[in-house]
Write an enzyme that holds these catalytic residues in place. Structure first.
Site, PDB file in Angstrom:
ATOM      1  N   HIS A 161     -36.892  52.875  82.187  1.00  0.00           N
ATOM      2  CA  HIS A 161     -36.807  52.126  80.930  1.00  0.00           C
ATOM      3  C   HIS A 161     -38.063  52.278  80.078  1.00  0.00           C
ATOM      4  O   HIS A 161     -38.060  51.925  78.896  1.00  0.00           O
ATOM      5  CB  HIS A 161     -36.502  50.646  81.191  1.00  0.00           C
ATOM      6  CG  HIS A 161     -37.650  49.824  81.693  1.00  0.00           C
ATOM      7  ND1 HIS A 161     -37.840  49.561  83.027  1.00  0.00           N
ATOM      8  CD2 HIS A 161     -38.661  49.198  81.056  1.00  0.00           C
ATOM      9  CE1 HIS A 161     -38.917  48.796  83.181  1.00  0.00           C
ATOM     10  NE2 HIS A 161     -39.431  48.576  81.997  1.00  0.00           N
ATOM     11  N   ASP A 191     -33.753  52.960  87.955  1.00  0.00           N
ATOM     12  CA  ASP A 191     -34.800  52.750  86.958  1.00  0.00           C
ATOM     13  C   ASP A 191     -36.062  53.534  87.298  1.00  0.00           C
ATOM     14  O   ASP A 191     -37.175  52.994  87.243  1.00  0.00           O
ATOM     15  CB  ASP A 191     -35.117  51.261  86.795  1.00  0.00           C
ATOM     16  CG  ASP A 191     -35.887  50.973  85.500  1.00  0.00           C
ATOM     17  OD1 ASP A 191     -35.939  51.871  84.638  1.00  0.00           O
ATOM     18  OD2 ASP A 191     -36.438  49.871  85.371  1.00  0.00           O
ATOM     19  N   SER A 265     -44.882  47.919  83.848  1.00  0.00           N
ATOM     20  CA  SER A 265     -43.712  48.662  84.299  1.00  0.00           C
ATOM     21  C   SER A 265     -44.071  50.098  84.667  1.00  0.00           C
ATOM     22  O   SER A 265     -44.698  50.814  83.886  1.00  0.00           O
ATOM     23  CB  SER A 265     -42.642  48.698  83.211  1.00  0.00           C
ATOM     24  OG  SER A 265     -41.899  47.515  83.206  1.00  0.00           O
TER      25      SER A 265
END
Length: 533
Positions: A161, A191, A265
């Site tokens: 993402h 992901d 992230s």
């Protein structure tokens, strides 16, 4: 002010305890006075304070691993950001899995705003940097994330993402040097993404650890780029394992309490040996910031995915060709299972690996290649990790007996929901009512109205009474009852007879229904249910 608050004078806790002890000793002394002469009072031994526990310093570990942790800057394609998805991290709010847009302003917000403006970076409304600024309809957006180098030649792991809508990706090292990166491959289901930068000389890198060997309570170290501040270190412990946050079909997260925020992230979670045991991916946050609940993809899941992307540019997963559902306590009782475990087969894809191996609708898969299937989500994880073409041994429960099956795992198709186009020859049976539901033959008109695939056979529910036990079970008009107690029903009269048979004997009724093309088992306990015809 604190100095203006008056406090009543009171005996300290220590003094209260001492006074109480003295009062008690006086009372005992009076009560045992005749025996006092025989006692020799010994002074109490001096108490020794326990040695202070010295916490470990993470400085040597930080020095070892941080050179391999990088910041990721992404210029996204114009118009690629969906409305409402204005963060570079997946932040799960208390009510939904989407990003939380804003939190109350505080005096600290102005400080942050000035800091980011000095850095030449946007700062959004209500104290949220990088992403909540109003966007022009076709303007490009800069997203920030983290990553880590796994190979001295320049392979970098991050989250899908972070780079999913990338037009340009830049990897930024700890010394602020910038390197353009190419996206080698991405996998949205886990992901994960793999980048490559050109390196003129070998780069610092980190190795994979074994997340399966990590325990709840173990120390972990998270390194990343929160809010674009640059290399930031936070520590904590593994709070839980095997978390399912409903972000994808292969959720198996490590939950950690090390502080991670937007921008973390794709960054690594290290064990005390400096090995990567997780990739920081999401947080649970009611306000957009860290509240000590973060989620990392375990290395046991991430490593084989990254290795496939590195070798093939994509991920090939094993496929069984079944639709499965959870075994509830009611379903377990109907099937004769001692406890609710396993994966109940609601449908078998025609021509798929499971169909070729003889797996049937209504079977409960209890184990796969020696792995016990205790929860329904255990099966997709182990099947996906099985190499295509490999033989797998299944243990299934069928008609109350355990049956072994061998299945050759196939490649997962682009669209796993393959529906066989079988002709449906339906007899002209009459409508009927049973247990407060009206049943009708499944003709072509009702198929179209209820969006029922041609391969589905059974009787359709056209009405449900409010006081029907099937209404409490969730049956609704448009549902197709395909079988009752694992016996197919093709006419309303057959369904009525099966339901009355179960009602008369006060037995459980296990119904297989199809709702808009999806099969599901429902278990009705008739021991205490009042059935109305």
């Amino acid at each position: 002010m604190l100095s203006q608050i008056s406090r009543p004078k009171a005996m300290s806790p220590f003094r209260r305890v001492r006074a109480a002890a003295l009062a008690t000793s006086v009372g005992f002394g009076l009560a045992l006075a005749p025996m006092a002469w025989a006692e020799v009072t010994q002074p109490a031994p001096p108490t020794q304070s326990a040695p202070a526990v010295q916490l470990p310093s993470f400085a040597p570990l930080v020095k070892k691993v941080t050179p391999a942790v990088v910041n990721i800057s992404v210029i996204e394609k114009a118009g690629s950001v969906d409305e409402g998805d204005q963060t570079q991290d997946q932040d799960m709010g208390p009510d939904q899995g989407g990003p939380q847009q804003g939190f109350p302003q505080s005096p600290f917000d102005e400080f942050l705003r000035r800091f980011f403006e000095q850095q030449g970076q946007p700062f959004g409304k209500q104290g949220q940097p990088f992403g909540n600024m109003p966007q022009q309809p076709h303007a490009q957006r800069v997203a920030l994330g983290s990553g880590f180098i796994i190979d001295p030649s320049g392979y970098v792991v991050t989250n899908n993402h972070v780079v999913a809508n990338a037009d340009k990706v830049t990897v930024i090292f700890q010394d602020n040097s910038k390197h353009p990166a190419k996206v080698i491959g991405r996998d949205s289901k886990t992901d994960l993404a793999l980048l490559k930068i050109d390196a003129k000389e070998p780069l610092p890198y980190v190795g994979w650890g074994d997340s399966n060997a990590a325990h709840v309570g173990d120390w972990v170290l998270a390194v990343g780029n929160p809010f674009g501040l640059g290399g930031t270190v936070s520590t904590g412990v593994i709070s839980a394992r095997g978390r399912d946050i409903h972000s994808g079909p292969y959720d198996d997260f490590l939950q950690i309490d090390a502080s991670i925020n937007r921008g973390n992230s794709g960054g690594p979670t290290f064990d005390l040996n400096g090995q990567v045991i997780g990739i920081n991916t999401a947080i649970y946050s009611p306000n957009g910031g860290s509240v000590g609940i973060g989620f990392a993809i375990p290395s046991s899941l991430a490593r084989p995915v990254i290795e496939q992307i590195k070798e093939h540019g994509k991920v090939e997963r094993g496929w069984l060709g079944v639709q499965i559902q959870e075994v509830t306590p009611e379903i377990a009782q109907s099937l004769g299972l001692a406890k609710p475990e396993g994966a109940l087969v609601a449908d078998v894809t025609n021509g798929g690996p499971a169909a070729k191996a003889g797996l049937k609708q209504g079977d409960v898969i209890l184990s796969f290649n020696g792995h016990d299937i205790t929860k329904v989500r255990d099966l997709p994880l182990v099947v996906a990790q099985t190499p295509v073409g490999q033989k797998a041994k299944l243990e299934v429960l069928r008609n109350g007996k355990q049956t072994p099956l061998d299945v050759a795992i196939g490649p997962m198709p682009e669209n796993p929901q393959q529906v066989a186009q079988n002709d449906d020859q339906q007899g002209q049976a009459e409508n009927t009512t049973a247990m407060g539901v009206k049943l009708a033959p499944l003709n072509e008109q009702l198929r179209r109205e209820a969006h029922v695939p041609k391969s589905v056979k059974g009787v359709i529910v056209t009405a449900v009474a409010d006081d029907s036990p099937l209404a409490a079970l969730g049956i609704q008009p448009g549902d197709v009852i395909q079988s009752i107690n694992q016996q197919p029903v093709t006419t309303p009269q057959q369904a009525e007879a099966k339901l009355k048979e179960a009602q008369t004997g006060k037995k459980n009724a296990l119904l297989l229904i199809n709702r808009h093309g999806t099969n599901e088992y429902l278990a009705l306990s008739l021991a205490s249910a009042g059935a109305n015809d």
